[in-house]
Design an enzyme around this catalytic site. Structure first.
Site, PDB file in Angstrom:
ATOM      1  N   GLU A 127     -36.409  29.999 -40.273  1.00  0.00           N
ATOM      2  CA  GLU A 127     -36.644  28.595 -40.117  1.00  0.00           C
ATOM      3  C   GLU A 127     -38.378  28.667 -40.509  1.00  0.00           C
ATOM      4  O   GLU A 127     -39.141  29.278 -40.041  1.00  0.00           O
ATOM      5  CB  GLU A 127     -36.484  28.319 -38.490  1.00  0.00           C
ATOM      6  CG  GLU A 127     -37.001  26.736 -38.156  1.00  0.00           C
ATOM      7  CD  GLU A 127     -36.583  26.305 -36.784  1.00  0.00           C
ATOM      8  OE1 GLU A 127     -35.925  27.133 -36.282  1.00  0.00           O
ATOM      9  OE2 GLU A 127     -37.013  25.564 -36.181  1.00  0.00           O
ATOM     10  N   LYS A 176     -39.391  33.358 -31.966  1.00  0.00           N
ATOM     11  CA  LYS A 176     -40.577  32.986 -32.842  1.00  0.00           C
ATOM     12  C   LYS A 176     -41.172  34.170 -33.447  1.00  0.00           C
ATOM     13  O   LYS A 176     -41.365  35.220 -32.677  1.00  0.00           O
ATOM     14  CB  LYS A 176     -41.665  32.042 -31.601  1.00  0.00           C
ATOM     15  CG  LYS A 176     -41.131  30.982 -31.133  1.00  0.00           C
ATOM     16  CD  LYS A 176     -41.136  29.784 -32.261  1.00  0.00           C
ATOM     17  CE  LYS A 176     -40.448  28.551 -31.559  1.00  0.00           C
ATOM     18  NZ  LYS A 176     -40.485  27.500 -32.710  1.00  0.00           N
ATOM     19  N   GLY A 208     -35.596  21.238 -31.009  1.00  0.00           N
ATOM     20  CA  GLY A 208     -35.976  20.760 -29.762  1.00  0.00           C
ATOM     21  C   GLY A 208     -37.479  20.822 -29.638  1.00  0.00           C
ATOM     22  O   GLY A 208     -37.792  21.678 -30.509  1.00  0.00           O
ATOM     23  N   LYS A 210     -34.765  17.147 -35.927  1.00  0.00           N
ATOM     24  CA  LYS A 210     -35.482  16.671 -34.676  1.00  0.00           C
ATOM     25  C   LYS A 210     -35.722  15.060 -34.799  1.00  0.00           C
ATOM     26  O   LYS A 210     -36.136  14.883 -35.984  1.00  0.00           O
ATOM     27  CB  LYS A 210     -36.678  17.404 -34.642  1.00  0.00           C
ATOM     28  CG  LYS A 210     -36.600  18.612 -34.244  1.00  0.00           C
ATOM     29  CD  LYS A 210     -38.102  19.643 -34.089  1.00  0.00           C
ATOM     30  CE  LYS A 210     -37.685  20.771 -33.863  1.00  0.00           C
ATOM     31  NZ  LYS A 210     -38.963  21.499 -33.935  1.00  0.00           N
ATOM     32  N   ASP A 267     -37.647  22.935 -40.913  1.00  0.00           N
ATOM     33  CA  ASP A 267     -37.809  22.200 -39.837  1.00  0.00           C
ATOM     34  C   ASP A 267     -39.065  21.157 -40.133  1.00  0.00           C
ATOM     35  O   ASP A 267     -38.881  19.930 -40.669  1.00  0.00           O
ATOM     36  CB  ASP A 267     -38.560  23.025 -38.579  1.00  0.00           C
ATOM     37  CG  ASP A 267     -38.844  22.206 -37.409  1.00  0.00           C
ATOM     38  OD1 ASP A 267     -39.013  21.150 -37.219  1.00  0.00           O
ATOM     39  OD2 ASP A 267     -39.019  22.844 -36.248  1.00  0.00           O
ATOM     40  N   SER A 306     -34.337  29.034 -27.518  1.00  0.00           N
ATOM     41  CA  SER A 306     -35.461  29.481 -28.551  1.00  0.00           C
ATOM     42  C   SER A 306     -36.514  30.465 -27.577  1.00  0.00           C
ATOM     43  O   SER A 306     -36.855  29.733 -26.533  1.00  0.00           O
ATOM     44  CB  SER A 306     -35.941  28.176 -28.810  1.00  0.00           C
ATOM     45  OG  SER A 306     -37.300  28.568 -29.636  1.00  0.00           O
ATOM     46  N   LYS A 309     -32.948  32.388 -30.719  1.00  0.00           N
ATOM     47  CA  LYS A 309     -33.914  32.071 -31.808  1.00  0.00           C
ATOM     48  C   LYS A 309     -35.095  32.923 -31.247  1.00  0.00           C
ATOM     49  O   LYS A 309     -35.596  32.647 -30.071  1.00  0.00           O
ATOM     50  CB  LYS A 309     -34.041  30.495 -32.009  1.00  0.00           C
ATOM     51  CG  LYS A 309     -35.353  30.530 -32.773  1.00  0.00           C
ATOM     52  CD  LYS A 309     -35.342  28.920 -32.999  1.00  0.00           C
ATOM     53  CE  LYS A 309     -36.558  28.200 -32.919  1.00  0.00           C
ATOM     54  NZ  LYS A 309     -36.362  26.688 -33.449  1.00  0.00           N
ATOM     55  N   ASP A 362     -37.788  32.047 -36.157  1.00  0.00           N
ATOM     56  CA  ASP A 362     -38.759  30.567 -36.568  1.00  0.00           C
ATOM     57  C   ASP A 362     -40.149  30.960 -36.562  1.00  0.00           C
ATOM     58  O   ASP A 362     -40.673  31.350 -35.706  1.00  0.00           O
ATOM     59  CB  ASP A 362     -38.554  29.483 -35.551  1.00  0.00           C
ATOM     60  CG  ASP A 362     -39.175  28.134 -35.765  1.00  0.00           C
ATOM     61  OD1 ASP A 362     -39.937  27.932 -36.802  1.00  0.00           O
ATOM     62  OD2 ASP A 362     -39.294  27.075 -35.086  1.00  0.00           O
TER      63      ASP A 362
HETATM   64  O1  OSB Z   1     -40.398  24.704 -34.159  1.00  0.00           O
HETATM   65  O2  OSB Z   1     -38.568  24.432 -33.125  1.00  0.00           O
HETATM   66  C1  OSB Z   1     -39.855  24.386 -33.119  1.00  0.00           C
HETATM   67  C2  OSB Z   1     -41.000  23.806 -29.621  1.00  0.00           C
HETATM   68  C3  OSB Z   1     -41.934  23.198 -29.734  1.00  0.00           C
HETATM   69  C4  OSB Z   1     -42.532  22.906 -31.140  1.00  0.00           C
HETATM   70  C5  OSB Z   1     -41.741  23.465 -32.188  1.00  0.00           C
HETATM   71  C6  OSB Z   1     -40.495  24.120 -31.725  1.00  0.00           C
HETATM   72  C7  OSB Z   1     -40.331  24.367 -30.543  1.00  0.00           C
HETATM   73  C8  OSB Z   1     -38.978  25.209 -30.214  1.00  0.00           C
HETATM   74  C9  OSB Z   1     -38.260  24.781 -28.665  1.00  0.00           C
HETATM   75  O3  OSB Z   1     -38.413  26.039 -30.680  1.00  0.00           O
HETATM   76  C10 OSB Z   1     -36.836  24.637 -29.054  1.00  0.00           C
HETATM   77  C11 OSB Z   1     -36.516  23.916 -27.583  1.00  0.00           C
HETATM   78  O4  OSB Z   1     -36.614  22.877 -27.327  1.00  0.00           O
HETATM   79  O5  OSB Z   1     -35.699  24.465 -26.943  1.00  0.00           O
HETATM   80 MG    MG Z   2     -38.931  24.959 -35.676  1.00  0.00          MG
END
Ligand code: OSB
Ligand code: MG
Length: 370
Positions: free
Chosen positions: A213, A163, A290, A262, A238, A135, A161, A188
């Site tokens: 996402e 953001k 994660g 999660k 999520d 990510s 992924k 995401d």
């Molecule tokens: O939305 O998936 C999420 C990290 C912190 C808060 C929200 C998210 C995330 C990630 C990290 O996308 C994914 C990872 O742990 O590698």
């Molecule tokens: Mg997410």
């Protein structure tokens, strides 16, 4: 087996690279590590709540108080040590999923160590390796993003992924797709869009994304349903998927195609398993999300992701993607095929390094039954 002592540690670990989402930038990880002790055994759990209530309402401080005042006393007063019994006993209390999940995870690790079985084995997992994705946060410049993508692809990650947020979406994806025409990409938004964006978001269909996402706020299932009707890209939840009930309701409303599970967000392994089983029965694939966990939380995620319906690539990356030095040995690593080997030892199957935990610790509190 009686729990004699529960220990909370507030740890701080700098990230190798800042992580920015639609709700802000973090340079370091601040989180609660939980240890539960019984005779000569110790179980480790991690609370995924962050310093500020941006991803959800929980924080490291609220979780600390909830564990201290509610969940740890519950364990002592009812002599609980079985994670499923703890899950049942805590079910009467509302919310604070990440706090209770951290404690439940520590109890699972302890149970695995006591029975000399891996968590994968206790959960009924069927994979020797899990799929590893990465990510990538919002960057200062598009060129930085392109460089990061190239670097992670070079390390073997089979899925990226990104953001996104309003203003860092279509234009960015155009450039990324041009540079990486064949890469498996997903995005995401962490709730950054509103119902007014429903007409615009289907433009994302041009980029052949594996999924989008959580475009809308957690409680806005209606906008997710409306978008799902208009967009070809699969919609993944999520933040909205915080319990089995929430997932069932979203399913009835046709708000999603895919769920990211999660363990913190949903309040523990028992609840995560229920969501997993519900989705499996409805033929909906899931993947493990994660929260930039330390190696301890990540080892827990790896075991969860061995369950049969975890069919899509997980947000579980190698230790060095997050931290210069992780808390565990051996660190999490990915194979050339972009997979992570599931540890085979008892419990989480990796060894937390006491010296590194001490070094990262900012605060400590110990609770006992007396
Ligand atoms: O939305 O998936 C999420 C990290 C912190 C808060 C929200 C998210 C995330 C990630 C990290 O996308 C994914 C990872 O742990 O590698
Ligand atoms: Mg997410």
């Amino acid at each position: 087996m009686e729990i004699e002592k529960i220990e909370l540690l507030l740890l701080e670990m700098p990230y190798v690279h800042f992580f920015e989402t639609s709700f802000g930038r973090e340079e370091k990880k601040t989180f609660i590590l939980i240890r539960v002790f019984s005779r000569d055994l110790c179980g480790y759990g991690e609370v995924t709540a962050e310093l500020l209530p941006l991803y959800n309402y929980e924080t490291t401080s609220t979780s600390w108080v909830m564990i201290k005042e509610i969940f740890a006393p519950l364990i002592f007063s009812k002599s609980l040590s079985d994670p499923f019994k703890f899950y049942k006993a805590a079910a009467g209390y509302k919310g604070h999923h990440m706090a209770r999940a951290g404690l439940e995870l520590a109890l699972w690790d302890l149970k695995g160590k006591k029975e000399r079985r891996s968590l994968k084995d206790l959960y009924g997992g069927d994979k020797k390796e899990v799929l590893s994705g990465v990510s990538i946060g919002i960057q200062d410049k598009v060129s930085d993003l392109l460089q990061r993508i190239e670097n992670f692809l070079g390390q073997g990650y089979p899925r990226i992924k990104l953001k996104i947020k309003p203003g860092w979406d279509i234009q960015i994806l155009k450039k990324v797709r041009k540079e990486f025409p064949d890469t498996v990409l997903q995005v995401d938004a962490n709730c950054a869009y509103s119902s007014e964006d429903i007409e615009n978001l289907p433009k994302l269909d041009d980029f052949d994304l594996a999924l989008i996402e959580q475009p809308f706020p957690a409680l806005d299932l209606l906008s997710h349903s409306r978008l799902k009707q208009r967009i070809k890209t699969p919609v993944c939840l999520d933040e909205s998927a915080f319990s089995l009930d929430a997932v069932q309701q979203a399913y009835e409303m046709e708000s999603f195609d895919i769920i990211n599970i999660k363990v913190g967000r949903v309040g523990g392994i028992a609840e995560a398993q229920k969501i997993h089983d519900f989705c499996e029965a409805k033929n909906i694939p899931v993947w493990c999300g994660g929260m930039l966990e330390s190696g301890i939380g990540r080892a827990h995620n790896i075991h969860l992701a061995t369950l049969p319906n975890f069919k899509l690539t997980n947000d579980i990356s190698a230790s060095r993607r997050y931290f210069a030095q992780d808390l565990i040995e051996p660190p999490v690593d990915i194979t050339k095929q972009g997979r992570i080997k599931v540890p085979e030892g008892p419990g989480i199957g990796v060894t937390p390094i006491e010296k590194r935990i001490k070094k990262a610790a900012q605060k400590k509190e110990v609770f006992t039954s007396e």
